[in-house]
Write a protein that holds these residues in place. Structure first.
Motif, PDB file in Angstrom:
ATOM      1  N   ASN A 285     -13.015  -3.745   1.934  1.00  0.00           N
ATOM      2  CA  ASN A 285     -13.090  -2.399   1.372  1.00  0.00           C
ATOM      3  C   ASN A 285     -14.506  -1.859   1.272  1.00  0.00           C
ATOM      4  O   ASN A 285     -14.752  -0.690   1.570  1.00  0.00           O
ATOM      5  CB  ASN A 285     -12.410  -2.392  -0.012  1.00  0.00           C
ATOM      6  CG  ASN A 285     -10.951  -2.805   0.087  1.00  0.00           C
ATOM      7  OD1 ASN A 285     -10.631  -3.738   0.823  1.00  0.00           O
ATOM      8  ND2 ASN A 285     -10.064  -2.131  -0.615  1.00  0.00           N
TER       9      ASN A 285
ATOM     10  N   SER B  76      -9.273   5.002 -11.409  1.00  0.00           N
ATOM     11  CA  SER B  76      -7.933   4.538 -11.037  1.00  0.00           C
ATOM     12  C   SER B  76      -8.052   3.312 -10.151  1.00  0.00           C
ATOM     13  O   SER B  76      -7.686   3.345  -8.973  1.00  0.00           O
ATOM     14  CB  SER B  76      -7.179   5.656 -10.316  1.00  0.00           C
ATOM     15  OG  SER B  76      -7.118   6.819 -11.103  1.00  0.00           O
TER      16      SER B  76
ATOM     17  N   ASN C 251       0.813  -1.216   0.000  1.00  0.00           N
ATOM     18  CA  ASN C 251       0.000   0.000   0.000  1.00  0.00           C
ATOM     19  C   ASN C 251       0.848   1.267   0.000  1.00  0.00           C
ATOM     20  O   ASN C 251       0.508   2.256  -0.658  1.00  0.00           O
ATOM     21  CB  ASN C 251      -0.906   0.057   1.232  1.00  0.00           C
ATOM     22  CG  ASN C 251      -1.973  -1.030   1.269  1.00  0.00           C
ATOM     23  OD1 ASN C 251      -2.215  -1.622   2.316  1.00  0.00           O
ATOM     24  ND2 ASN C 251      -2.612  -1.315   0.145  1.00  0.00           N
TER      25      ASN C 251
ATOM     26  N   GLU D 117      -5.187   1.620   0.909  1.00  0.00           N
ATOM     27  CA  GLU D 117      -5.898   0.398   0.518  1.00  0.00           C
ATOM     28  C   GLU D 117      -7.322   0.723   0.058  1.00  0.00           C
ATOM     29  O   GLU D 117      -7.787   0.189  -0.949  1.00  0.00           O
ATOM     30  CB  GLU D 117      -5.936  -0.581   1.701  1.00  0.00           C
ATOM     31  CG  GLU D 117      -6.843  -1.792   1.514  1.00  0.00           C
ATOM     32  CD  GLU D 117      -6.387  -2.744   0.423  1.00  0.00           C
ATOM     33  OE1 GLU D 117      -5.186  -2.761   0.114  1.00  0.00           O
ATOM     34  OE2 GLU D 117      -7.250  -3.469  -0.133  1.00  0.00           O
ATOM     35  N   TYR D 118      -7.999   1.586   0.788  1.00  0.00           N
ATOM     36  CA  TYR D 118      -9.414   1.837   0.516  1.00  0.00           C
ATOM     37  C   TYR D 118      -9.643   2.936  -0.529  1.00  0.00           C
ATOM     38  O   TYR D 118     -10.781   3.241  -0.869  1.00  0.00           O
ATOM     39  CB  TYR D 118     -10.155   2.172   1.813  1.00  0.00           C
ATOM     40  CG  TYR D 118     -10.094   1.037   2.820  1.00  0.00           C
ATOM     41  CD1 TYR D 118     -10.236  -0.281   2.401  1.00  0.00           C
ATOM     42  CD2 TYR D 118      -9.883   1.265   4.170  1.00  0.00           C
ATOM     43  CE1 TYR D 118     -10.173  -1.331   3.298  1.00  0.00           C
ATOM     44  CE2 TYR D 118      -9.820   0.215   5.080  1.00  0.00           C
ATOM     45  CZ  TYR D 118      -9.964  -1.074   4.638  1.00  0.00           C
ATOM     46  OH  TYR D 118      -9.896  -2.115   5.527  1.00  0.00           O
ATOM     47  N   ASN D 119      -8.571   3.557  -1.022  1.00  0.00           N
ATOM     48  CA  ASN D 119      -8.710   4.576  -2.071  1.00  0.00           C
ATOM     49  C   ASN D 119      -8.257   4.069  -3.441  1.00  0.00           C
ATOM     50  O   ASN D 119      -9.018   4.126  -4.396  1.00  0.00           O
ATOM     51  CB  ASN D 119      -7.964   5.854  -1.692  1.00  0.00           C
ATOM     52  CG  ASN D 119      -8.770   6.749  -0.766  1.00  0.00           C
ATOM     53  OD1 ASN D 119      -9.500   7.622  -1.211  1.00  0.00           O
ATOM     54  ND2 ASN D 119      -8.682   6.526   0.540  1.00  0.00           N
ATOM     55  N   THR D 120      -7.004   3.608  -3.532  1.00  0.00           N
ATOM     56  CA  THR D 120      -6.531   3.054  -4.814  1.00  0.00           C
ATOM     57  C   THR D 120      -5.723   1.772  -4.612  1.00  0.00           C
ATOM     58  O   THR D 120      -5.304   1.159  -5.582  1.00  0.00           O
ATOM     59  CB  THR D 120      -5.618   4.043  -5.573  1.00  0.00           C
ATOM     60  OG1 THR D 120      -4.426   4.242  -4.801  1.00  0.00           O
ATOM     61  CG2 THR D 120      -6.299   5.378  -5.822  1.00  0.00           C
ATOM     62  N   SER D 121      -5.438   1.386  -3.375  1.00  0.00           N
ATOM     63  CA  SER D 121      -4.656   0.204  -2.968  1.00  0.00           C
ATOM     64  C   SER D 121      -3.154   0.381  -3.189  1.00  0.00           C
ATOM     65  O   SER D 121      -2.351   0.001  -2.337  1.00  0.00           O
ATOM     66  CB  SER D 121      -5.149  -1.082  -3.624  1.00  0.00           C
ATOM     67  OG  SER D 121      -6.452  -1.381  -3.161  1.00  0.00           O
TER      68      SER D 121
ATOM     69  N   VAL E 134     -11.273  -0.391  -6.784  1.00  0.00           N
ATOM     70  CA  VAL E 134     -11.511   0.134  -5.430  1.00  0.00           C
ATOM     71  C   VAL E 134     -11.691   1.645  -5.467  1.00  0.00           C
ATOM     72  O   VAL E 134     -12.505   2.203  -4.719  1.00  0.00           O
ATOM     73  CB  VAL E 134     -10.385  -0.287  -4.453  1.00  0.00           C
ATOM     74  CG1 VAL E 134      -9.057   0.338  -4.821  1.00  0.00           C
ATOM     75  CG2 VAL E 134     -10.774   0.034  -3.025  1.00  0.00           C
TER      76      VAL E 134
END
Lengths: 399, 399
Positions: free
Chosen positions: B132, B103, A73, A273-277, B106
């Motif tokens: 997620n 992007s 991440n 992780e929860y936005n783009t990983s 997720v």
């Protein structure tokens, strides 16, 4: 299949907070020029040059060797190490544990905001400012108050007392962008020290958007503009955001980084992780090349942009009714001219009538009205062609 | 410079909502195996194969020809057109105006959540579920309620009445992932129709995470699992999220898309601008190659994964105390075995004692406790080696 037995669908709208976000006025101007073949665009914050070959090669090599999997991440270890060394060389000791790789500078700002602000929190920003810093906290339900820079004989300046007065103990976060987009204003080290001391006293977070730090012209001996990283310890309430976009011409790569307290990294990794990983694996490999082999390029680029700035300021200054001053940083001149009191209308007329693409000052908040932004990250001949079009426009409108 | 005159810095912590987000238990297991050279990892949701050559070539070609600039927030026109055609071929008429490039999958989920939920909103999710979907709304201050799938002779099943009861008129959003990670559960078309009708009646948004739609084994004639796109009109309260990661082995590329009402696109473009601004330009070019030239590959991959699933289910089923059923979709088996009542401890012991890397069921919510997840997206010989290790572990522990 027949769906006639289902209830009628409802019309769909985004929630009010999202509908209230500002759309891009630059895009509105660009749309006004739709269908006009011969437009000289200076409206975006982007050089007209392709990313250097050695950086593109690094990405292609990484693709060839199979770097197509998820990464950690916070970024691949060699990139975090390269960035820790780079930041240390510019701003003093910084460890890998202070570095997070992000999917663009703006993504870094979104992550930083998610880390510290939630619904109802009070955020302060200094304006005129590219819209993202003001709008991001609103997506999270925060309330944003602005402190306007002043414009006068010295160009754009900050009234420090006004900013300190706005930074009440109830404030959660100060968002600053220096060198500043759109004005080119650069916060002085003394101002940074006073603001940092004040924010320490009141427990206010600072998110410093320093993506233009390498484009600094006021001190030829300095490799960067003054940074909060020069003053702050690495374990305190300061999050610095940076990007590969400006120093290495990597706008289209969407790669950035955060310098933050090591104690925040576990929480930051969750947010990544929860936005783009993660950022794409081969894009991160290209980032290593930029940091490790791109110092000479970054310094040359800053020299070229300084030359472009001087060239444009001189040419614009010769036009009747134009008030322009050389900004100490970034890659824009933010200047006033006849008609700019309605800058959106002026910019639409400029693109329609003479094919000149500028960004209206009002795109950067009401404090930017009366000005237009011109990105000078291009060849001087192109700047000359643009100035010639502006001159034509002004003479056609009685200038 | 001396900073001794400044107040002492405060220790920094993220806000409570972020600290409360779940860290990855898979990472915790991986850390338990740190320093063990011989680990067979089946814990991540990722194939062990590199992205197909023709897709990597498309990215390298785009880099060579200079696709290194910002793109439109919603994606480059040819990729949006290719996706509109692709979605239309699978799920009926869909226009470019219904497509947004993101992007990563997720990132698409984060954008969809930002579009419709804010602080205090009520969200419902069906679990066990990759974390997620449950954590993203919490970052935005929403409250998430879960409805658990049941496990029995038929494998994982949904009690539709329980879900409908949870979908009260006060609910803002239902988040569904079918085919499901980790269970492989697939929502039936009849269930989708009932849920859609119910959500229409009560004005509840549906965000459907359909990234595994091409990995569907229950109906050999079907190219995809049942999708809400087959039932819903394009202008209603349904947002479908997808990704290039699974169908074309592009995990490390971070490229996804959203199918949503055209009326939402202006607001969605603003959110893209404020989250990542766009996906990298050359990554989008690779996406065109995947969609336009990758249909045969996607179909072959689904066939291979079906074979790997059957192979693993048969091998695991022969072990004493293991209860495993062939799931209808995705690329995991989610099964029970002796010791799985404390799945995190079991998975740590598996990696430490026999070098077998599985994901604990509790990583997917308390409803997943008692199970472990095995990703079978790899060579059958590798699966056999893993099963051999599990057998050894079970016999050592009196199985």
């Amino acid at each position: 299949m027949s769906e006639s037995d289902l209830p009628k669908p409802l019309l769909s709208n985004a929630r009010d907070a999202v509908r209230a976000l500002r759309p891009s006025q630059i895009r509105e101007v660009a749309n006004a020029g739709f269908g006009i073949a011969d437009v000289l665009p200076f409206w975006f914050g982007e050089s007209d040059r392709v990313t250097p070959q050695f950086i593109r090669d690094a990405a292609s090599n990484a693709l060839a060797t199979g770097a197509t999997f998820y990464t950690h991440n916070l970024g691949i270890a060699p990139l975090r190490e390269a960035l820790a060394g780079y930041v240390s060389s510019l701003h003093g000791p910084t460890t890998v544990d202070n570095i997070a790789v992000t999917s663009a500078g703006v993504n870094a700002l979104m992550l930083a905001a998610q880390l510290v602000v939630g619904a109802g929190d009070r955020v302060v920003a200094v304006t005129p400012l590219w819209p993202n810093l003001v709008e991001i906290p609103k997506i999270l339900g925060a309330h944003v108050e602005t402190v306007a820079l002043g414009y006068g004989a010295q160009g754009w300046t900050l009234d420090l007392d006004r900013l300190l007065a706005a930074l009440t103990p109830q404030t959660k976060l100060l968002m600053l962008n220096s060198p500043n987009n759109p004005t080119g204003w650069v916060m002085s080290r003394d101002q940074q020290r006073t603001v940092l001391e004040h924010c320490r006293r009141h427990g206010i977070w600072i998110v410093a958007d320093e993506v233009y730090e390498r484009l600094y012209y006021a001190d030829p001996a300095a490799r960067t503009a003054p940074s909060f990283l020069d003053l702050a310890a690495r374990d305190e309430h300061v999050i610095c955001v940076n990007s590969f976009s400006k120093a290495w011409l990597m706008t289209g790569w969407r790669l950035g980084w955060i310098v933050a307290p090591a104690a925040l990294m576990d929480d930051l990794a969750k947010l990544v992780e929860y936005n783009t990983s993660c950022a794409p694996a081969f894009v991160q490999q290209a980032g290593i090349a930029a940091v490790q082999q791109g110092e000479g390029f970054a310094q040359e680029l800053a020299g070229e942009l300084r030359g472009a700035r001087d060239h444009l300021v001189q040419a614009l200054g010769a036009l009747p009714g134009v008030d322009v001053k050389a900004p100490p940083g970034a890659m824009y001149v933010f200047f006033s001219l006849p008609g700019a009191a309605r800058s959106l209308e002026l910019c639409k007329a400029l693109v329609r009538e003479v094919g000149l693409g500028l960004a209206p000052g009002s795109a950067f908040g009401p404090e930017g009205e009366g000005f237009v932004r011109w990105c000078y990250a291009c060849d001087p001949h192109r700047l000359d062609a643009g100035v010639e079009r502006l001159q034509r426009f002004l003479s056609q409108h009685g200038g």
